[in-house]
Design an enzyme around this catalytic site. Structure first.
Site, PDB file in Angstrom:
ATOM      1  N   ARG A  47     -71.004  90.535  49.523  1.00 57.80           N
ATOM      2  CA  ARG A  47     -71.509  90.756  48.323  1.00 57.80           C
ATOM      3  C   ARG A  47     -70.179  91.651  47.748  1.00 57.80           C
ATOM      4  O   ARG A  47     -69.863  91.358  46.343  1.00 57.80           O
ATOM      5  CB  ARG A  47     -72.592  91.634  48.166  1.00 57.80           C
ATOM      6  CG  ARG A  47     -72.684  92.472  46.798  1.00 57.80           C
ATOM      7  CD  ARG A  47     -73.997  93.068  46.753  1.00 57.80           C
ATOM      8  NE  ARG A  47     -74.455  93.679  47.799  1.00 57.80           N
ATOM      9  CZ  ARG A  47     -74.117  94.932  48.127  1.00 57.80           C
ATOM     10  NH1 ARG A  47     -73.348  95.618  47.528  1.00 57.80           N
ATOM     11  NH2 ARG A  47     -74.910  95.760  49.138  1.00 57.80           N
ATOM     12  N   TYR A  98     -74.728  82.697  21.523  1.00 59.10           N
ATOM     13  CA  TYR A  98     -75.791  82.176  22.406  1.00 59.10           C
ATOM     14  C   TYR A  98     -77.076  83.158  22.541  1.00 59.10           C
ATOM     15  O   TYR A  98     -76.723  84.285  22.335  1.00 59.10           O
ATOM     16  CB  TYR A  98     -75.044  82.344  23.711  1.00 59.10           C
ATOM     17  CG  TYR A  98     -75.953  81.985  25.045  1.00 59.10           C
ATOM     18  CD1 TYR A  98     -76.668  80.738  25.051  1.00 59.10           C
ATOM     19  CD2 TYR A  98     -76.272  82.963  25.844  1.00 59.10           C
ATOM     20  CE1 TYR A  98     -77.501  80.314  26.039  1.00 59.10           C
ATOM     21  CE2 TYR A  98     -77.049  82.455  26.943  1.00 59.10           C
ATOM     22  CZ  TYR A  98     -77.787  81.183  26.847  1.00 59.10           C
ATOM     23  OH  TYR A  98     -78.621  80.710  27.969  1.00 59.10           O
ATOM     24  N   ASP A 170     -66.204  85.140  24.375  1.00 60.54           N
ATOM     25  CA  ASP A 170     -66.932  84.013  25.002  1.00 60.54           C
ATOM     26  C   ASP A 170     -66.192  82.641  24.624  1.00 60.54           C
ATOM     27  O   ASP A 170     -66.378  82.202  23.648  1.00 60.54           O
ATOM     28  CB  ASP A 170     -68.347  84.061  24.551  1.00 60.54           C
ATOM     29  CG  ASP A 170     -69.148  83.164  25.559  1.00 60.54           C
ATOM     30  OD1 ASP A 170     -68.613  82.028  25.872  1.00 60.54           O
ATOM     31  OD2 ASP A 170     -70.512  83.194  25.583  1.00 60.54           O
ATOM     32  N   LYS A 195     -71.063  75.606  32.199  1.00 60.05           N
ATOM     33  CA  LYS A 195     -70.946  74.549  31.484  1.00 60.05           C
ATOM     34  C   LYS A 195     -69.853  73.736  31.536  1.00 60.05           C
ATOM     35  O   LYS A 195     -69.859  73.053  32.611  1.00 60.05           O
ATOM     36  CB  LYS A 195     -70.895  75.309  29.876  1.00 60.05           C
ATOM     37  CG  LYS A 195     -71.836  76.314  29.850  1.00 60.05           C
ATOM     38  CD  LYS A 195     -73.313  75.744  29.674  1.00 60.05           C
ATOM     39  CE  LYS A 195     -74.450  76.622  29.430  1.00 60.05           C
ATOM     40  NZ  LYS A 195     -74.342  77.760  28.560  1.00 60.05           N
TER      41      LYS A 195
HETATM   42  C1  LIG Z   1     -74.853  78.958  28.424  1.00 63.40           C
HETATM   43  C2  LIG Z   1     -73.990  79.979  27.944  1.00 63.40           C
HETATM   44  C3  LIG Z   1     -74.249  81.480  28.214  1.00 63.40           C
HETATM   45  C4  LIG Z   1     -75.173  82.082  29.359  1.00 63.40           C
HETATM   46  O1  LIG Z   1     -74.738  81.357  30.391  1.00 63.40           O
HETATM   47  P1  LIG Z   1     -75.801  81.111  31.743  1.00 63.40           P
HETATM   48  O2  LIG Z   1     -74.905  80.614  32.916  1.00 63.40           O
HETATM   49  O3  LIG Z   1     -76.603  80.003  31.118  1.00 63.40           O
HETATM   50  O4  LIG Z   1     -76.418  82.384  32.070  1.00 63.40           O
HETATM   51  C5  LIG Z   1     -73.370  82.277  27.415  1.00 63.40           C
HETATM   52  N1  LIG Z   1     -72.769  81.978  26.394  1.00 63.40           N
HETATM   53  C6  LIG Z   1     -72.684  80.654  25.888  1.00 63.40           C
HETATM   54  C7  LIG Z   1     -71.673  80.212  25.172  1.00 63.40           C
HETATM   55  C8  LIG Z   1     -73.285  79.703  26.763  1.00 63.40           C
HETATM   56  O5  LIG Z   1     -73.290  78.409  26.210  1.00 63.40           O
END
Ligand SMILES: *Cc1c(COP(=O)(O)O)cnc(C)c1O
Length: 373
Positions: A47, A98, A170, A195
């Site tokens: 961890r 998001y 982000d 992604k």
């Molecule tokens: C998918 C996404 C998230 C969240 O990520 P997870 O891996 O699904 O928890 C945050 N920001 C953006 C822009 C995303 O496309």
């Protein structure tokens, strides 16, 4: 070193005991201490640290041009770690973002005593005003989800820093291939590695990269190790495998997205297309300055006739998969508002397309038949 080389070599070295060129997956949760009670390898419990996670973090930090990266079990765990930095304080966030990020800020952060304001981050005067009452964190998504709005990272960094706030970005939609927010002045960059970084729709993860060493990094490490929302060794290994092809994938997917956006813009059955690579997009000039090598692989479109017509178009695709998410090799189409749920502010007639690596001609043909039926 250039991005393509870093994508293949950063964080990697042959296994010292076997010479294996690809690193082994270290499933052991515990690591032996020295006779003196020390930790000769630096690892003691998975961890707190694991060799596969270290390798992934080194690679992502190198790609973003940051000091260190801190990996989490999902993008959402990564955003929550960043927001924990502003517990008890004020957070200003892009109004188009998001939906899970907005949900954390609306529902979880108030429990930690934070006050939250959503603001259109393409409007610098509005951002300046929202930061006034001593904000601790400005959180921006650019290009944003799902409207693909483009915000000026360098200008936002100036505004945040003038108020003593951190700027977090982000960068999931752009990836470090197309945009490097730390170089533009952001303090933190976050990815849902689920992604583009993962790229194959088979691993969930998140990461935060910090520009400078210091207290913020220490607090993120503490949240990671003590909070415990860490990725598994196999997930880290899969992500590292995927990073090698990230530059090629993102550029090809972005080129495909531009072809599709241009096709959609001219299609009579489409009301509006949101894609920063189109000259008609309000943020095109800024995106052209701030991004490179493409404008991303997500395109949103609005169709006449509302939710029912949008759903009907999504029902007719044959090659696109009707599914949420983005950044994978297979193209997806999604009626976004119904996925986001009742709190959604997304237009009911909006479809979000995540462009994969199929030939753009085949994708255009599929959309053409779905729109034209
Ligand atoms: C998918 C996404 C998230 C969240 O990520 P997870 O891996 O699904 O928890 C945050 N920001 C953006 C822009 C995303 O496309």
């Amino acid at each position: 070193m250039k991005l393509e080389t870093l994508a293949i070599h950063a964080g990697r070295s042959p296994d010292p005991t076997t010479g294996a060129v690809r690193e082994p997956i270290h499933l052991s949760t515990t690591f032996e201490r020295g006779p003196d009670g020390g930790y000769p390898t630096g690892y003691f419990y998975s961890r707190s640290g694991n060799p596969n996670r270290t390798a992934l973090e080194q690679a992502v930090a190198a790609l973003e041009g940051g000091t260190e990266a801190v990996a989490f079990a999902s993008g959402s765990a990564a955003t929550l770690a960043v927001f924990s930095l502003a517990a008890g304080g004020r957070i200003v966030c892009s109004s188009d973002c998001y939906h899970g990020t907005a949900k954390q800020l609306r529902e979880l952060l108030p429990r930690w005593g934070a006050s939250v304001e959503f603001v259109d981050t393409t409007d610098l005067a509005a951002v300046k005003q929202a930061l006034e009452p001593g904000a601790a964190l400005l959180w921006v998504e650019t290009p944003s989800n799902p409207l693909l709005r483009v915000s000026d990272v360098a200008a936002l960094a100036g505004l945040a820093h003038a108020r003593g706030a951190l700027l977090g970005c982000d960068n999931t939609f752009a990836s470090p291939v197309l945009q490097q927010p730390l170089a533009l002045g952001a303090d933190l960059v976050m990815h849902s590695t689920t992604k583009f970084l993962g790229g194959h729709s088979d691993v969930l993860g998140g990461v935060v990269v910090v520009r400078e060493p210091g207290e913020t990094l220490g607090r993120l490490r503490e949240f990671q190790g003590t909070g415990g929302g860490v990725p598994s060794p196999f997930d880290c290994w899969l992500l590292l495998r995927s990073l090698a092809t990230l530059p090629l994938r993102v550029r090809a997917q972005s080129a495909g997205a531009l072809t599709i956006a241009r096709f959609l813009e001219k299609h009579p059955a489409v009301e509006r297309v949101h894609y920063p690579g189109l000259e008609s997009h309000a943020g095109h000039a800024l995106a052209a300055r701030q991004m490179r090598d493409g404008f991303g692989a997500v395109v949103s479109l609005q169709v006449p006739g509302g939710a029912a017509e949008a759903m009907a178009i999504a029902a007719r695709v044959r090659l696109f998969r009707r599914a949420t998410s983005l950044g994978g090799v297979e193209s997806l189409i999604e009626h976004r508002a119904s996925m986001e749920g009742p709190a959604s502010r997304t237009p009911a007639n909006l479809l979000r397309i995540a462009v994969g690596l199929e030939h753009p001609d085949d994708l255009v043909a599929d959309l053409d038949q779905a729109l034209g039926a």
